[in-house]
Structures are given as structure tokens and as C-alpha cells.
Design a protein around this motif. Structure first.
Motif, PDB file in Angstrom:
ATOM      1  N   LYS A  55      -0.321  -1.651 -10.345  1.00 19.93           N
ATOM      2  CA  LYS A  55      -1.128  -2.639  -9.607  1.00 19.93           C
ATOM      3  C   LYS A  55      -0.771  -2.947  -8.516  1.00 19.93           C
ATOM      4  O   LYS A  55       0.572  -3.188  -8.111  1.00 19.93           O
ATOM      5  CB  LYS A  55      -1.580  -3.760 -10.470  1.00 19.93           C
ATOM      6  CG  LYS A  55      -2.244  -3.628 -11.815  1.00 19.93           C
ATOM      7  CD  LYS A  55      -2.796  -4.882 -12.567  1.00 19.93           C
ATOM      8  CE  LYS A  55      -3.946  -4.479 -13.792  1.00 19.93           C
ATOM      9  NZ  LYS A  55      -4.466  -5.923 -14.269  1.00 19.93           N
ATOM     10  N   ALA A  56      -1.548  -3.248  -7.445  1.00 20.32           N
ATOM     11  CA  ALA A  56      -1.414  -3.807  -6.248  1.00 20.32           C
ATOM     12  C   ALA A  56      -2.412  -4.677  -5.639  1.00 20.32           C
ATOM     13  O   ALA A  56      -3.492  -4.570  -5.869  1.00 20.32           O
ATOM     14  CB  ALA A  56      -1.148  -2.639  -5.214  1.00 20.32           C
ATOM     15  N   SER A 100      -5.153 -12.818  -7.301  1.00 19.41           N
ATOM     16  CA  SER A 100      -4.011 -11.687  -7.198  1.00 19.41           C
ATOM     17  C   SER A 100      -3.269 -12.076  -8.189  1.00 19.41           C
ATOM     18  O   SER A 100      -2.907 -11.413  -8.985  1.00 19.41           O
ATOM     19  CB  SER A 100      -3.394 -12.042  -5.753  1.00 19.41           C
ATOM     20  OG  SER A 100      -3.990 -11.428  -4.649  1.00 19.41           O
ATOM     21  N   ALA A 135      -2.629   3.467  -8.340  1.00 19.67           N
ATOM     22  CA  ALA A 135      -2.593   2.196  -8.916  1.00 19.67           C
ATOM     23  C   ALA A 135      -4.032   1.434  -8.789  1.00 19.67           C
ATOM     24  O   ALA A 135      -4.735   1.807  -7.942  1.00 19.67           O
ATOM     25  CB  ALA A 135      -1.630   1.208  -7.915  1.00 19.67           C
ATOM     26  N   ASP A 136      -3.970   0.476  -9.706  1.00 16.80           N
ATOM     27  CA  ASP A 136      -5.179  -0.297  -9.710  1.00 16.80           C
ATOM     28  C   ASP A 136      -5.093  -1.327  -8.660  1.00 16.80           C
ATOM     29  O   ASP A 136      -3.878  -2.074  -8.698  1.00 16.80           O
ATOM     30  CB  ASP A 136      -5.483  -0.879 -11.275  1.00 16.80           C
ATOM     31  CG  ASP A 136      -6.705  -1.713 -11.316  1.00 16.80           C
ATOM     32  OD1 ASP A 136      -7.466  -1.608 -10.358  1.00 16.80           O
ATOM     33  OD2 ASP A 136      -6.731  -2.471 -12.336  1.00 16.80           O
ATOM     34  N   THR A 137      -6.139  -1.424  -7.708  1.00 15.88           N
ATOM     35  CA  THR A 137      -5.566  -2.517  -6.541  1.00 15.88           C
ATOM     36  C   THR A 137      -6.888  -3.186  -6.147  1.00 15.88           C
ATOM     37  O   THR A 137      -8.105  -2.889  -6.415  1.00 15.88           O
ATOM     38  CB  THR A 137      -5.454  -1.376  -5.488  1.00 15.88           C
ATOM     39  OG1 THR A 137      -4.741  -0.356  -5.725  1.00 15.88           O
ATOM     40  CG2 THR A 137      -5.188  -2.108  -4.193  1.00 15.88           C
ATOM     41  N   ILE A 186      -2.245   7.242  -3.556  1.00 13.52           N
ATOM     42  CA  ILE A 186      -2.382   6.075  -4.592  1.00 13.52           C
ATOM     43  C   ILE A 186      -2.937   6.201  -5.813  1.00 13.52           C
ATOM     44  O   ILE A 186      -4.276   6.706  -6.037  1.00 13.52           O
ATOM     45  CB  ILE A 186      -2.918   4.806  -3.792  1.00 13.52           C
ATOM     46  CG1 ILE A 186      -1.984   4.327  -2.655  1.00 13.52           C
ATOM     47  CG2 ILE A 186      -2.926   3.478  -4.531  1.00 13.52           C
ATOM     48  CD1 ILE A 186      -2.431   3.209  -1.865  1.00 13.52           C
ATOM     49  N   ALA A 223       2.905   1.778  -3.201  1.00 13.65           N
ATOM     50  CA  ALA A 223       1.913   2.359  -4.273  1.00 13.65           C
ATOM     51  C   ALA A 223       1.745   4.057  -4.018  1.00 13.65           C
ATOM     52  O   ALA A 223       1.526   4.797  -5.007  1.00 13.65           O
ATOM     53  CB  ALA A 223       0.652   1.482  -4.630  1.00 13.65           C
ATOM     54  N   ILE A 262      -8.082  -5.731  -2.943  1.00  8.85           N
ATOM     55  CA  ILE A 262      -7.628  -5.854  -1.471  1.00  8.85           C
ATOM     56  C   ILE A 262      -8.655  -6.836  -0.735  1.00  8.85           C
ATOM     57  O   ILE A 262      -9.871  -6.925  -1.169  1.00  8.85           O
ATOM     58  CB  ILE A 262      -7.947  -4.607  -0.564  1.00  8.85           C
ATOM     59  CG1 ILE A 262      -6.707  -3.563  -1.146  1.00  8.85           C
ATOM     60  CG2 ILE A 262      -7.567  -4.679   0.907  1.00  8.85           C
ATOM     61  CD1 ILE A 262      -7.123  -2.035  -0.558  1.00  8.85           C
ATOM     62  N   PHE A 297       0.826  -1.388   0.073  1.00 10.73           N
ATOM     63  CA  PHE A 297       0.210  -0.050  -0.057  1.00 10.73           C
ATOM     64  C   PHE A 297       1.073   1.273   0.126  1.00 10.73           C
ATOM     65  O   PHE A 297       0.715   2.005  -0.812  1.00 10.73           O
ATOM     66  CB  PHE A 297      -1.006  -0.126   1.301  1.00 10.73           C
ATOM     67  CG  PHE A 297      -2.177   0.709   1.385  1.00 10.73           C
ATOM     68  CD1 PHE A 297      -3.296   0.351   0.951  1.00 10.73           C
ATOM     69  CD2 PHE A 297      -1.975   2.025   1.672  1.00 10.73           C
ATOM     70  CE1 PHE A 297      -4.416   1.437   0.917  1.00 10.73           C
ATOM     71  CE2 PHE A 297      -2.836   3.145   2.043  1.00 10.73           C
ATOM     72  CZ  PHE A 297      -4.386   2.511   1.536  1.00 10.73           C
ATOM     73  N   PRO A 348     -10.529   0.671  -4.865  1.00  9.53           N
ATOM     74  CA  PRO A 348     -10.087  -0.728  -5.155  1.00  9.53           C
ATOM     75  C   PRO A 348     -11.065  -1.745  -5.501  1.00  9.53           C
ATOM     76  O   PRO A 348     -12.210  -1.381  -5.138  1.00  9.53           O
ATOM     77  CB  PRO A 348      -9.437  -1.021  -3.712  1.00  9.53           C
ATOM     78  CG  PRO A 348     -10.153  -0.103  -2.804  1.00  9.53           C
ATOM     79  CD  PRO A 348     -10.750   1.110  -3.476  1.00  9.53           C
TER      80      PRO A 348
END
Length: 319
Positions: free
Chosen positions: A201-202, A312, A263-265, A261, A193, A267, A190, A292
Motif C-alpha cells: 500500500k502507498a 492515510s 500497490a493499493d494506493t 506499481i 512502489a 493519493i 511512488f 488509485p
């Protein structure tokens, strides 16, 4: 349905309890400037572990305050160049783990770097040098010193520095780099990013290091958060400095970095998590400006979430 924390509809609105220091943004800009001033002196040492389709290295670099930081680095043989890369971060007190489980990304034609957090279970160095308690834990390290000496400030910077180093390798496409991790690793992915906006991406699980005051108020300052109770018992037994202490922890609270952030995330959250309670996680999630993808597991705690590793992998393979 059993409930440990708030109902899901309330979690999706929750904004956190830990104060955000007034100079938070300036604090992190100074920190990043310090990081960028460091000569990383990057070294790649061929590892004893080998694989027929990948090259494996011990990666060393110098982080802030002179600490020598270690990561495992794998790059695929005969892959397209430049190609994507994934950065991995491990759980609290752990290490970067074995080489074998990282080969799945090399098989995709990706490079892969797995950080050893300084002073924990791997090869990274902790140079110390703060006043006060250093025995019982890391996120309280430096809490009675200047905020610039918080250990997790340096650890957070290590994630961004590793990202910049890997992005600078000629075999890596700097615009196609992702991050992955769970618990402390979820927090560090997290943060990576947030501090390195080029992260694309995360894929994260139940991030740690968020909304310390909420954890305290839920009487969950135990297990991973036990050092918070230890600190109060030793250094503020009557909680006369409670506001000051939680405000200082706000510098290393991931919810306060969330708006950065891009990024495309994805979680994963277990709603029965009594290690990193869901509300502490949602305090950070709800401050993200790029929404996210949430994978909610109502009956699961701080444990393996069925199917999440596959989700993931599928998410990151499209870097």
C-alpha cells in the motif's frame, strides 16, 4: 470554481508532456542490478530517543556509488512477529524529522522507517562525482553527464534498497509493507512502489518530480522546480537542447515508472497546487495500471489537506 490548471475531467485524461527515453526500461533494470550488487552493510545503532513501547534505532546502509544512507527505524516492543512496516519519505531539501510523530505506527504494532534523502537535510551522504553544475539543486544534478550519474537515479534506488532491507528484517512481514510521503516524499513513495513491487500500500500527497516539461510550459519553474530555470539560464540559454534535456529528465520522471506499481494506493491532490501542478501529478496517476483512490481538494494547494493524514492512517492500518 477557481482554476489554476485544467478542469478535473481533462486532468483525468492528461497523459503528460515530458518524453520517455527509448531505453527507459533497460535503464532501470541496469540500475536495479547495480543496487542489488551492493553490500548494504546494514547497521542498527540504538537511538538516544526512547519510548516505553518501542525500540528506536539509527539505521545505516550503503547505497549505490558507496554513499552511506541513514534512516530512523522504530520497531514495537512485544508486537506480533512478523508484523507490518511503513516506509516514510520526506519533502524536498528536508529530512526524516523527529522521532515522536512516528510512534503512531509503533502503537499499531508496526515497524517504521523514515529515510534521509542523500545530500539533503539529514544524515545521509552524497558522494558526488558528476560533471557540471552541482550547486543549485538535486534533480538537475548530473543532467550534463551520463544518465547513469543523475543524482535522483541514486535517490530512487535508495527507496527500493531501504524497502528490501526492512522487508528482510525478521520482525517484518515482507508482504505487508507500505509507503507514505508528500511532495518529494510523495514522489519517492511512488517510486518505491514502482521499483519494489512487493510494496502493498502507498499513501501519497501531491507527488513532485513528474512531467517536468508541463511544469516549464506552465511557467512554474520556481520554488521546488526553480533549478530547472537555473539550468537553462546557465547551460542552454537559447533552449537549443530543450528536447535533449527534457528527454534526459524523463529517466527520473515518476510518470514513466507509474505502470510498474502494483500497490493499493491513495493519493491526495490539491487542484490549486502551484508548486506541483495538478496536471503534472495526473500525468503519473493516469499511467498507473492499478487505479488509485483519489482524494481531491478543489480549493487547496501545496499545503496541509484537511483530514488527509487521518485517511492515510486508516488506509495503512489495514496492512
Amino acid at each position: 470554481m477557481p482554476m489554476l490548471d485544467m478542469p478535473l475531467e481533462k486532468l483525468k485524461e492528461y497523459q503528460g508532456r515530458t518524453p520517455r527515453p527509448e531505453d527507459f526500461d533497460a535503464y532501470w533494470e541496469r540500475a536495479l542490478a547495480e543496487m542489488r550488487s551492493v553490500d548494504p552493510q546494514v547497521e542498527l545503532v540504538p537511538a538516544e530517543f526512547t519510548a516505553p513501547f518501542a525500540e528506536c534505532f539509527d539505521l545505516y546502509f550503503t547505497g549505490v556509488r558507496g554513499a552511506r544512507i541513514h534512516a530512523k527505524y522504530i520497531r514495537p516492543k512485544n508486537a506480533a512477529e512478523p508484523h507490518p512496516a511503513v516506509l516514510q519519505f520526506h519533502g524536498y531539501t528536508g529530512n526524516s524529522g523527529d522521532w515522536q510523530d512516528k510512534l503512531q505506527y509503533a502503537a499499531l504494532g508496526f515497524s517504521f522507517a523514515s529515510l534521509d534523502v542523500r545530500g539533503q537535510g539529514g544524515k545521509s551522504e552524497d558522494t558526488g562525482g558528476v560533471k557540471g553544475n552541482t550547486h543549485h539543486g538535486h534533480f538537475i544534478r548530473g543532467l550534463d553527464d551520463s544518465p547513469e550519474n543523475l543524482l535522483f537515479r541514486h535517490i530512487f534506488l535508495d527507496t527500493a534498497q531501504l524497502a528490501a532491507i526492512v522487508m528482510g528484517f525478521e520482525e517484518v512481514d515482507a508482504d505487508r509493507v507500505g509507503a507514505i510521503g508528500g511532495s518529494q516524499g510523495g514522489a519517492l513513495g511512488f517510486v518505491c512502489a514502482a521499483l519494489e513491487p512487493r510494496i502493498k500500500k502507498a499513501a501519497l500527497l501531491y507527488p513532485f518530480l513528474s512531467d517536468y516539461r508541463r511544469v516549464w510550459e506552465m511557467d512554474l519553474a520556481k520554488d521546488a522546480y526553480a533549478e530547472l530555470k537555473t539550468f537553462f539560464r546557465h547551460f542552454d540559454p537559447q533552449h537549443k537542447r530543450e528536447d535533449e534535456i527534457f528527454t534526459r529528465l524523463g529517466y527520473i520522471d515518476i510518470q514513466n515508472l507509474a505502470p510498474r506499481i502494483k500497490a493499493d494506493t491513495i493519493i491526495g491532490v490539491g487542484l490549486m497546487d502551484n508548486i506541483c501542478p495538478p496536471s503534472s501529478q495526473f500525468a503519473a496517476i493516469n499511467k498507473m495500471t492499478v487505479a488509485p483512490r483519489l482524494e481531491i481538494y478543489p480549493d487547496f494547494g501545496h499545503e496541509g489537506l484537511p483530514g488527509m493524514s487521518d485517511k492515510s492512517y486508516q488506509f495503512l492500518k489495514t496492512l
